[in-house]
Design an enzyme around this catalytic site. Sequence first.
Site, PDB file in Angstrom:
ATOM      1  N   SER A  63       0.847   9.739 -39.242  1.00 24.17           N
ATOM      2  CA  SER A  63      -0.144   8.917 -38.555  1.00 24.17           C
ATOM      3  C   SER A  63      -0.444   7.708 -39.414  1.00 24.17           C
ATOM      4  O   SER A  63      -0.488   7.802 -40.640  1.00 24.17           O
ATOM      5  CB  SER A  63      -1.435   9.704 -38.321  1.00 24.17           C
ATOM      6  N   ARG A 307       6.632   9.280 -34.394  1.00 20.98           N
ATOM      7  CA  ARG A 307       5.960  10.340 -33.637  1.00 20.98           C
ATOM      8  C   ARG A 307       5.433   9.767 -32.336  1.00 20.98           C
ATOM      9  O   ARG A 307       4.890   8.653 -32.307  1.00 20.98           O
ATOM     10  CB  ARG A 307       4.796  10.924 -34.443  1.00 20.98           C
ATOM     11  N   THR A 343      -7.872  11.833 -35.058  1.00 20.63           N
ATOM     12  CA  THR A 343      -8.099  12.946 -35.977  1.00 20.63           C
ATOM     13  C   THR A 343      -9.487  13.536 -35.788  1.00 20.63           C
ATOM     14  O   THR A 343      -9.656  14.768 -35.743  1.00 20.63           O
ATOM     15  CB  THR A 343      -7.903  12.487 -37.431  1.00 20.63           C
ATOM     16  N   CYS A 496      15.300   6.442 -28.988  1.00 18.82           N
ATOM     17  CA  CYS A 496      15.248   7.385 -30.110  1.00 18.82           C
ATOM     18  C   CYS A 496      15.235   6.601 -31.418  1.00 18.82           C
ATOM     19  O   CYS A 496      16.135   5.805 -31.668  1.00 18.82           O
ATOM     20  CB  CYS A 496      16.444   8.331 -30.076  1.00 18.82           C
ATOM     21  N   CYS A 520      17.131  14.315 -36.113  1.00 19.35           N
ATOM     22  CA  CYS A 520      15.872  14.316 -35.376  1.00 19.35           C
ATOM     23  C   CYS A 520      14.664  14.363 -36.309  1.00 19.35           C
ATOM     24  O   CYS A 520      14.594  15.197 -37.216  1.00 19.35           O
ATOM     25  CB  CYS A 520      15.852  15.510 -34.426  1.00 19.35           C
ATOM     26  N   CYS A 523      10.004  13.362 -33.021  1.00 20.73           N
ATOM     27  CA  CYS A 523       9.019  12.459 -32.421  1.00 20.73           C
ATOM     28  C   CYS A 523       8.710  12.819 -30.972  1.00 20.73           C
ATOM     29  O   CYS A 523       7.669  12.447 -30.455  1.00 20.73           O
ATOM     30  CB  CYS A 523       9.494  11.008 -32.521  1.00 20.73           C
ATOM     31  N   CYS A 526      12.284  11.537 -26.562  1.00 22.80           N
ATOM     32  CA  CYS A 526      13.317  11.846 -25.569  1.00 22.80           C
ATOM     33  C   CYS A 526      12.803  12.791 -24.500  1.00 22.80           C
ATOM     34  O   CYS A 526      13.133  12.665 -23.317  1.00 22.80           O
ATOM     35  CB  CYS A 526      14.557  12.417 -26.255  1.00 22.80           C
TER      36      CYS A 526
END
Length: 552
Positions: A63, A307, A343, A496, A520, A523, A526
């Site tokens: 984040s 992400r 958060t 991606c 990968c 995130c 996809c």
Amino acid sequence: MSDHLPDREAPDREARETMEFDVVIVGAGPAGLATAIRLKQIDPERTVCVVEKGGEVGAHILSGCVLEPRAMTELLPDADIGAIEYSAPAGDDRFLFLTATGSYRLPTPPQMNNHGNHVVSLGNVVRYLGTRAEELGVEIYPGFAAAEVLFEGDRVAGIATGDMGIGRDGQPTAQYQRGMELRATYTVFAEGCRGSLGKQLIRRFGLNDGVDPQTYGIGIKELWEVPPENHNPGMVMHSVGWPMDSKTYGGSFLYHLGGNLMAYGFVIGLDYENPFLSPFEEMQRFKTHPAIAPHFAGAKRISYGARALNEGGFQSIPKLVFPGGVLVGCEAGFLNVPKIKGTHTAMKSGMLAAESIAAALAGSKPATLDDFPARVRASWLWSELEAVRNIRPGFAKFGMWGGLMNAAFETYVTRGRSPWTLRNHADNTTLKPARDCTPIVYPKPDGALTFDRLSSVFISNANHEENQPAHLVLRDPATAITVNWTEYRSPETRYCPAGVYEIVGAETGNPKLQINAQNCVHCKTCDIKDPTQNIDWVVPEGAGGPAYPGGM
């Protein structure tokens, strides 16, 4: 009984070992750990277990985080956020509008005022929360991926961790190790945005019935070490405008943490239309802007990640409860988009869930946690999200300029009390056919300020056991060519951020989709943006994926 994809069903194997708890929590992020801590505060004798697919607590946490301390202070009044490594009190707030060659400083919107907040590494915040949870007696199992929901009739009865040592052919290898069943009276799903088990539960129990589709963005982030003379601890800068066009939602963040670290990231709404758009490439070229490049002078890039994040807000919150369990945090979509913060809301939802669960466990028999939604509606979490509900969908409806005017109207005129609610839409429905769009030519990376995907994935420390079933599952492999390639020229190769999807053989007239699953970074883009929802992201072996360091 299980509820997982047919493609991933395992052959008959020996029975799994079983452990029993009062509460099992899936995900050691802010929501999951806040749930665990609050439960043990209320009733120290309850047995609470947290499972985390990352190799350690914080390994998969990403984040660009300016932490509003409200929930942390409620949960842990003695917490010293400033003592968490790389934290810095938020200071200079900047908000820029960029053109292709210029920049204009705008007034900072009230929701983005960060007085009293802290620039933090969220990974280090959850490491701190994990330590506090363990001190209270919470059992935390990192490196164990929750792969299956367990049921007793229609009631969730816990989860099973994934088998280890399964080969690509689906058969056990010499390293085979059976997963475990973690059974509980109540199970809390705190997997984060687009959780794989949460997705199944939403479908099974119809939790999205009657609410707007969730909408998402992709956030791509780099961590840089900057020279001390260029370091401004606590500086917070956001931008809108270039390189996005007026129809595409997106913007940047640039935060100075402690320790000479600078977090840079770019977020693009996944409701974009042009299949040739590459969020990764947009993120790279943003750094070349004359107002931005000086921030990176003499700096060194040290980590990278990506992400998806929830952007649907108030009108896309699903039903939160079902027999035997609850959804909390970003699993339920509690991000406050105008604040660019989630958060504090994630933690508050976990705390409220803990209070509901503790009350139910004190009763004579297990019950559906029907008072949890009522607790949420009575809290500051609900009123905060309700007040900003029209801001993000305003950009989708009116574009950037209309969205900014709508945001000002909602903020200063109606103050969140408009008698209408703008609607959200599913992101996978928005792509235009490739024939109707103009390809985007991106500049080549220079290896100093701008980079390619593979070198970026390398510094994410992403790693997966190569001999395992693919955790990126195509429901119909043919669709990758008949629809994605034919109609959209394979947008998965561009959206991606890790180079997982690649078209080979196109130059000979025989295009095929190659999936490089080992790249990968989890995130989930996809799983969200695929036009026909043909891609299912499911958990790989435990501890697989990125390993983000402190500071990310």
